[in-house]
Every structure is written in C-alpha cells, then in structure tokens.
Design a protein around this motif. Structure first.
Motif, PDB file in Angstrom:
ATOM      1  N   THR A  62       0.886  -1.157   0.000  1.00 42.42           N
ATOM      2  CA  THR A  62       0.000   0.000   0.000  1.00 42.42           C
ATOM      3  C   THR A  62       0.922   1.204   0.000  1.00 42.42           C
ATOM      4  OG1 THR A  62      -1.835  -1.072   1.146  1.00 42.42           O
ATOM      5  CG2 THR A  62      -1.688   1.319   1.341  1.00 42.42           C
ATOM      6  N   LEU A  63       0.647   2.162  -0.864  1.00 42.22           N
ATOM      7  CA  LEU A  63       1.481   3.362  -0.955  1.00 42.22           C
ATOM      8  C   LEU A  63       0.699   4.558  -0.436  1.00 42.22           C
ATOM      9  CD1 LEU A  63       2.904   2.915  -4.578  1.00 42.22           C
ATOM     10  CD2 LEU A  63       3.738   1.923  -2.431  1.00 42.22           C
ATOM     11  N   THR A  64       1.364   5.419   0.308  1.00 44.95           N
ATOM     12  CA  THR A  64       0.763   6.681   0.727  1.00 44.95           C
ATOM     13  C   THR A  64       1.639   7.816   0.212  1.00 44.95           C
ATOM     14  OG1 THR A  64       1.920   6.841   2.850  1.00 44.95           O
ATOM     15  CG2 THR A  64      -0.176   5.648   2.830  1.00 44.95           C
ATOM     16  N   ILE A  65       0.988   8.866  -0.192  1.00 39.05           N
ATOM     17  CA  ILE A  65       1.686  10.059  -0.650  1.00 39.05           C
ATOM     18  C   ILE A  65       1.185  11.192   0.227  1.00 39.05           C
ATOM     19  CG2 ILE A  65       2.177  11.546  -2.617  1.00 39.05           C
ATOM     20  CD1 ILE A  65       1.304   9.156  -4.406  1.00 39.05           C
ATOM     21  N   ASN A  66       2.106  11.818   0.960  1.00 36.32           N
ATOM     22  CA  ASN A  66       1.683  12.752   2.000  1.00 36.32           C
ATOM     23  C   ASN A  66       1.988  14.216   1.748  1.00 36.32           C
ATOM     24  OD1 ASN A  66       0.676  10.644   3.405  1.00 36.32           O
ATOM     25  ND2 ASN A  66       2.302  10.552   4.898  1.00 36.32           N
ATOM     26  N   SER A  67       2.676  14.552   0.712  1.00 37.24           N
ATOM     27  CA  SER A  67       2.951  15.965   0.481  1.00 37.24           C
ATOM     28  C   SER A  67       3.081  16.222  -1.002  1.00 37.24           C
ATOM     29  CB  SER A  67       4.220  16.401   1.214  1.00 37.24           C
ATOM     30  OG  SER A  67       5.342  15.753   0.675  1.00 37.24           O
ATOM     31  N   ASP A  68       3.093  17.489  -1.323  1.00 38.28           N
ATOM     32  CA  ASP A  68       3.208  17.886  -2.721  1.00 38.28           C
ATOM     33  C   ASP A  68       4.004  19.176  -2.772  1.00 38.28           C
ATOM     34  OD1 ASP A  68       2.948  18.548  -5.362  1.00 38.28           O
ATOM     35  OD2 ASP A  68       0.783  18.749  -5.337  1.00 38.28           O
ATOM     36  N   SER A  69       5.117  19.132  -3.445  1.00 37.35           N
ATOM     37  CA  SER A  69       5.993  20.302  -3.532  1.00 37.35           C
ATOM     38  C   SER A  69       5.508  21.309  -4.565  1.00 37.35           C
ATOM     39  CB  SER A  69       7.396  19.850  -3.911  1.00 37.35           C
ATOM     40  OG  SER A  69       7.365  19.255  -5.195  1.00 37.35           O
ATOM     41  N   GLY A  70       4.411  20.993  -5.236  1.00 41.52           N
ATOM     42  CA  GLY A  70       3.959  21.832  -6.328  1.00 41.52           C
ATOM     43  C   GLY A  70       4.390  21.265  -7.667  1.00 41.52           C
ATOM     44  N   HIS A  71       5.391  20.386  -7.651  1.00 37.14           N
ATOM     45  CA  HIS A  71       5.857  19.721  -8.867  1.00 37.14           C
ATOM     46  C   HIS A  71       5.506  18.241  -8.833  1.00 37.14           C
ATOM     47  CE1 HIS A  71       7.991  23.295 -10.054  1.00 37.14           C
ATOM     48  NE2 HIS A  71       8.502  23.364  -8.837  1.00 37.14           N
ATOM     49  N   HIS A  72       4.745  17.836  -7.816  1.00 40.46           N
ATOM     50  CA  HIS A  72       4.261  16.461  -7.675  1.00 40.46           C
ATOM     51  C   HIS A  72       5.399  15.454  -7.542  1.00 40.46           C
ATOM     52  CE1 HIS A  72       0.526  18.377  -8.705  1.00 40.46           C
ATOM     53  NE2 HIS A  72       1.043  18.782  -9.834  1.00 40.46           N
ATOM     54  N   ALA A  73       6.525  15.871  -6.964  1.00 38.24           N
ATOM     55  CA  ALA A  73       7.687  14.978  -6.830  1.00 38.24           C
ATOM     56  C   ALA A  73       7.372  13.709  -6.043  1.00 38.24           C
ATOM     57  CB  ALA A  73       8.863  15.722  -6.220  1.00 38.24           C
ATOM     58  N   PRO A  74       6.701  13.777  -4.890  1.00 39.03           N
ATOM     59  CA  PRO A  74       6.398  12.528  -4.181  1.00 39.03           C
ATOM     60  C   PRO A  74       5.499  11.598  -5.007  1.00 39.03           C
ATOM     61  CG  PRO A  74       6.160  14.396  -2.703  1.00 39.03           C
ATOM     62  CD  PRO A  74       6.329  14.946  -4.093  1.00 39.03           C
ATOM     63  N   ALA A  75       4.542  12.159  -5.705  1.00 39.15           N
ATOM     64  CA  ALA A  75       3.653  11.343  -6.552  1.00 39.15           C
ATOM     65  C   ALA A  75       4.441  10.709  -7.694  1.00 39.15           C
ATOM     66  CB  ALA A  75       2.506  12.181  -7.091  1.00 39.15           C
ATOM     67  N   ARG A  76       5.389  11.422  -8.243  1.00 40.92           N
ATOM     68  CA  ARG A  76       6.210  10.871  -9.330  1.00 40.92           C
ATOM     69  C   ARG A  76       7.129   9.759  -8.815  1.00 40.92           C
ATOM     70  NH1 ARG A  76       5.053  14.046 -13.601  1.00 40.92           N
ATOM     71  NH2 ARG A  76       4.596  16.222 -13.211  1.00 40.92           N
ATOM     72  N   ARG A  77       7.690   9.936  -7.602  1.00 37.22           N
ATOM     73  CA  ARG A  77       8.525   8.875  -7.016  1.00 37.22           C
ATOM     74  C   ARG A  77       7.692   7.628  -6.734  1.00 37.22           C
ATOM     75  NH1 ARG A  77      10.715  13.282  -4.201  1.00 37.22           N
ATOM     76  NH2 ARG A  77       9.551  12.752  -2.316  1.00 37.22           N
ATOM     77  N   ALA A  78       6.491   7.832  -6.215  1.00 35.62           N
ATOM     78  CA  ALA A  78       5.603   6.700  -5.935  1.00 35.62           C
ATOM     79  C   ALA A  78       5.212   5.989  -7.229  1.00 35.62           C
ATOM     80  CB  ALA A  78       4.353   7.173  -5.197  1.00 35.62           C
ATOM     81  N   LEU A  79       5.003   6.741  -8.285  1.00 33.75           N
ATOM     82  CA  LEU A  79       4.681   6.160  -9.584  1.00 33.75           C
ATOM     83  C   LEU A  79       5.847   5.315 -10.097  1.00 33.75           C
ATOM     84  CD1 LEU A  79       2.453   6.076 -11.735  1.00 33.75           C
ATOM     85  CD2 LEU A  79       3.433   8.152 -12.700  1.00 33.75           C
TER      86      LEU A  79
END
Length: 106
Positions: free
Chosen positions: A4-21
C-alpha cells in the motif's frame, strides 16, 4: 509482496507522486502487487493536475487510487477525478492491514 502506498505531500511539482509512480512501475515489473495508493494532505492536488493524474490512471489497472476525504474537502474536491475515489483514513488502514508493507512518499 503486496504494498500500500501513501503520498503525504506535494511540492507543487508532484515529486512525491512521481517517485511513488516510479516505485509502482518497478514493483510491478518485479512481480509485486500494489493494492492502493492513498493521497493525503497536499498530495490530493496530484489528482487535479492532468499530466500526473493521467499517468496514474494509465498505471493503476486494478489499483485503488484514493484521495483522503478530509484533504479533498480542504481543496474543495467534491467529485473525484476519473479513476480516483474519495475515502477516509479507514480505507488506508484496511488496505495497510491487508498488505505486507505500507510505504510512505513525502
């Protein structure tokens, strides 16, 4: 292994979402399963930005993409974008209990 993946922040460039992807792609390539991706806090904005949201929809076959209900409310998201659901922390807890690992991207 099931994640299960959680993404907890967004720098405005979606870096955590991109790493999770990237992790999702690598996990699947290695034969692992991802049950759910839970977007919490500022990361719910990733579902609103067309390019990153489209990448998630393209990769998420059979994976729940969940926006935290409290966070969605904070960003005035009443109706989730296509491919995403809105649910509370209980959905994250259920998925985490059914998974072998919960990995957090910040």
């Amino acid at each position: 292994m099931k994640f299960t993946l959680t993404i907890n922040s967004d720098s405005g460039h979606h870096a955590p979402a991109r790493r999770a992807l990237g992790f999702l792609r690598a996990a699947r390539k290695s034969g692992h399963d991802v049950a759910q991706v839970f977007f919490y806090g500022d990361s719910v904005r990733s579902a609103l930005e067309s390019s990153i949201a489209e990448q998630w929809r393209n990769e998420a076959h059979g994976i729940e993409l969940v926006l935290c209900s409290a966070s969605a409310d904070r960003f005035n998201i009443d109706t989730p974008p296509a491919g995403f659901d809105i649910a509370g922390l209980g959905a994250l807890i259920e998925s985490g209990c059914a998974s072998e690992r919960v990995i957090n991207f910040v």
